[in-house]
Write an enzyme that holds these catalytic residues in place. Sequence first.
Site, PDB file in Angstrom:
ATOM      1  N   TYR A  33      -5.541  -2.526   0.001  1.00 50.83           N
ATOM      2  CA  TYR A  33      -4.973  -2.296  -1.329  1.00 50.83           C
ATOM      3  C   TYR A  33      -3.805  -3.232  -1.575  1.00 50.83           C
ATOM      4  O   TYR A  33      -3.323  -3.909  -0.665  1.00 50.83           O
ATOM      5  CB  TYR A  33      -4.528  -0.844  -1.479  1.00 50.83           C
ATOM      6  CG  TYR A  33      -3.266  -0.469  -0.722  1.00 50.83           C
ATOM      7  CD1 TYR A  33      -3.286  -0.306   0.649  1.00 50.83           C
ATOM      8  CD2 TYR A  33      -2.052  -0.283  -1.384  1.00 50.83           C
ATOM      9  CE1 TYR A  33      -2.121   0.044   1.352  1.00 50.83           C
ATOM     10  CE2 TYR A  33      -0.897   0.079  -0.706  1.00 50.83           C
ATOM     11  CZ  TYR A  33      -0.939   0.232   0.662  1.00 50.83           C
ATOM     12  OH  TYR A  33       0.200   0.571   1.355  1.00 50.83           O
ATOM     13  N   LYS A 147      -3.156  -4.924   4.951  1.00 53.11           N
ATOM     14  CA  LYS A 147      -2.691  -3.840   4.069  1.00 53.11           C
ATOM     15  C   LYS A 147      -3.829  -2.831   3.879  1.00 53.11           C
ATOM     16  O   LYS A 147      -4.475  -2.748   2.828  1.00 53.11           O
ATOM     17  CB  LYS A 147      -2.194  -4.427   2.732  1.00 53.11           C
ATOM     18  CG  LYS A 147      -1.273  -3.457   1.998  1.00 53.11           C
ATOM     19  CD  LYS A 147      -0.473  -4.183   0.956  1.00 53.11           C
ATOM     20  CE  LYS A 147       0.205  -3.262  -0.022  1.00 53.11           C
ATOM     21  NZ  LYS A 147       1.121  -2.308   0.564  1.00 53.11           N
ATOM     22  N   GLU A 180       9.436  -1.616  10.726  1.00 53.30           N
ATOM     23  CA  GLU A 180       9.606  -1.589   9.264  1.00 53.30           C
ATOM     24  C   GLU A 180       9.650  -0.139   8.821  1.00 53.30           C
ATOM     25  O   GLU A 180       9.643   0.767   9.654  1.00 53.30           O
ATOM     26  CB  GLU A 180       8.446  -2.338   8.586  1.00 53.30           C
ATOM     27  CG  GLU A 180       7.096  -1.726   8.906  1.00 53.30           C
ATOM     28  CD  GLU A 180       5.904  -2.520   8.375  1.00 53.30           C
ATOM     29  OE1 GLU A 180       6.023  -3.134   7.312  1.00 53.30           O
ATOM     30  OE2 GLU A 180       4.861  -2.500   9.043  1.00 53.30           O
ATOM     31  N   LEU A 205       3.799  -5.356   8.091  1.00 53.09           N
ATOM     32  CA  LEU A 205       3.168  -5.899   6.891  1.00 53.09           C
ATOM     33  C   LEU A 205       4.075  -7.011   6.356  1.00 53.09           C
ATOM     34  O   LEU A 205       5.289  -6.806   6.238  1.00 53.09           O
ATOM     35  CB  LEU A 205       3.014  -4.813   5.820  1.00 53.09           C
ATOM     36  CG  LEU A 205       2.297  -5.336   4.586  1.00 53.09           C
ATOM     37  CD1 LEU A 205       0.793  -5.400   4.826  1.00 53.09           C
ATOM     38  CD2 LEU A 205       2.593  -4.499   3.366  1.00 53.09           C
TER      39      LEU A 205
HETATM   40  N1  PMP Z   1       5.683  -2.382   4.877  1.00 52.70           N
HETATM   41  C1  PMP Z   1       4.746  -1.470   4.581  1.00 52.70           C
HETATM   42  C2  PMP Z   1       4.134  -0.669   5.692  1.00 52.70           C
HETATM   43  C3  PMP Z   1       4.359  -1.251   3.242  1.00 52.70           C
HETATM   44  O1  PMP Z   1       3.414  -0.354   2.937  1.00 52.70           O
HETATM   45  C4  PMP Z   1       4.996  -2.000   2.221  1.00 52.70           C
HETATM   46  C5  PMP Z   1       4.657  -1.771   0.780  1.00 52.70           C
HETATM   47  N2  PMP Z   1       3.362  -2.091   0.490  1.00 52.70           N
HETATM   48  C6  PMP Z   1       5.969  -2.945   2.585  1.00 52.70           C
HETATM   49  C7  PMP Z   1       6.290  -3.111   3.917  1.00 52.70           C
HETATM   50  C8  PMP Z   1       6.659  -3.793   1.542  1.00 52.70           C
HETATM   51  O2  PMP Z   1       5.778  -4.764   1.062  1.00 52.70           O
HETATM   52  P1  PMP Z   1       5.917  -5.349  -0.418  1.00 52.70           P
HETATM   53  O3  PMP Z   1       7.256  -5.964  -0.516  1.00 52.70           O
HETATM   54  O4  PMP Z   1       4.813  -6.337  -0.521  1.00 52.70           O
HETATM   55  O5  PMP Z   1       5.753  -4.180  -1.360  1.00 52.70           O
END
Ligand code: PMP
Length: 288
Positions: A33, A147, A180, A205
């Site tokens: 996603y 993702k 994270e 991610l």
């Molecule tokens: N880490 C994880 C596990 C996430 O789900 C997200 C949000 N999708 C992020 C980091 C932040 O990513 P982004 O800045 O692309 O929203």
Amino acid sequence: MGRLAYVNGRYVPHGHAMVHIEDRGYQFADGVYEVVPVVDGVLIDEEQHLDRLGYSLAELRIDWPVRRAALKLILRELMARNGLRRGIIYFQVTRGVAPRDHKFPCAAKSALVITTKRLSPPSAAMIQDGVAVSTQPDIRWARRDIKSISLLPNILAKQAAVEAKAFEAWLVKADGIVTEGSSTNAWIVTKAGEVVTHARNHDILGGVTRQALLELVTSAGIKLVERSFTVTEAFAASEAFLTSSSAFIVPVTRIDGKAVGNGKPGPITQKLREIYVEGVDRQIRAAS
Ligand code: PMP
């Protein structure tokens, strides 16, 4: 007219939008996603999100459900039909519908679902006071760079954090390293003024907000370091913050109930937030 969703070629009322019970996303969480923020009707960092979608799909050998250019048109059409000016657009691609069997199906066509959600920016209180995070064990799989819609460990960690009265969970590996958040990237500012976030590898991610900030900040002359940091280091940090497409940059002022620095959002976090918001404004101006 009520909110619409896009489901495999059709725009349908959100409350009646459905997928087949043998969609592999439903059966196996066999899908990926993206979430793209929308500000003033503009998709922020759209290309980077589509690049990451392509990466996730390729890693799992799922076909694009429609061509990239077509997807961009559909995103805009759904936003227009729903009158979305500020919020997020969510899209997920699964390996499609097939009789339940672990191996890849021979003939399934990947499935595409898109929804929009109005969302206000983080509240003034969140930005002024910062938020609390709660550390939780990182029990996810070894490919967190994809993702995937399989988010059970993230859900459990977030729930545990909420029950600990925190806004977000910071996920910690057995060796004490903070990878994270459950849906955000984690950052600290050390006492030496180094801005630190986990390096981009299979353990996290690759956040689009994280990457945008890294690029914006380098040109602002602030020192950013991509390396692992431990919970102990986070407790000793002078500032901390988190990033994501829906929250942008939010100061973290408590970790497991302990104040970070003086317990208030720090100047570097505030500066980075300004730099990031200016970057978003530039994209909006360029698009209009
Ligand atoms: N880490 C994880 C596990 C996430 O789900 C997200 C949000 N999708 C992020 C980091 C932040 O990513 P982004 O800045 O692309 O929203």
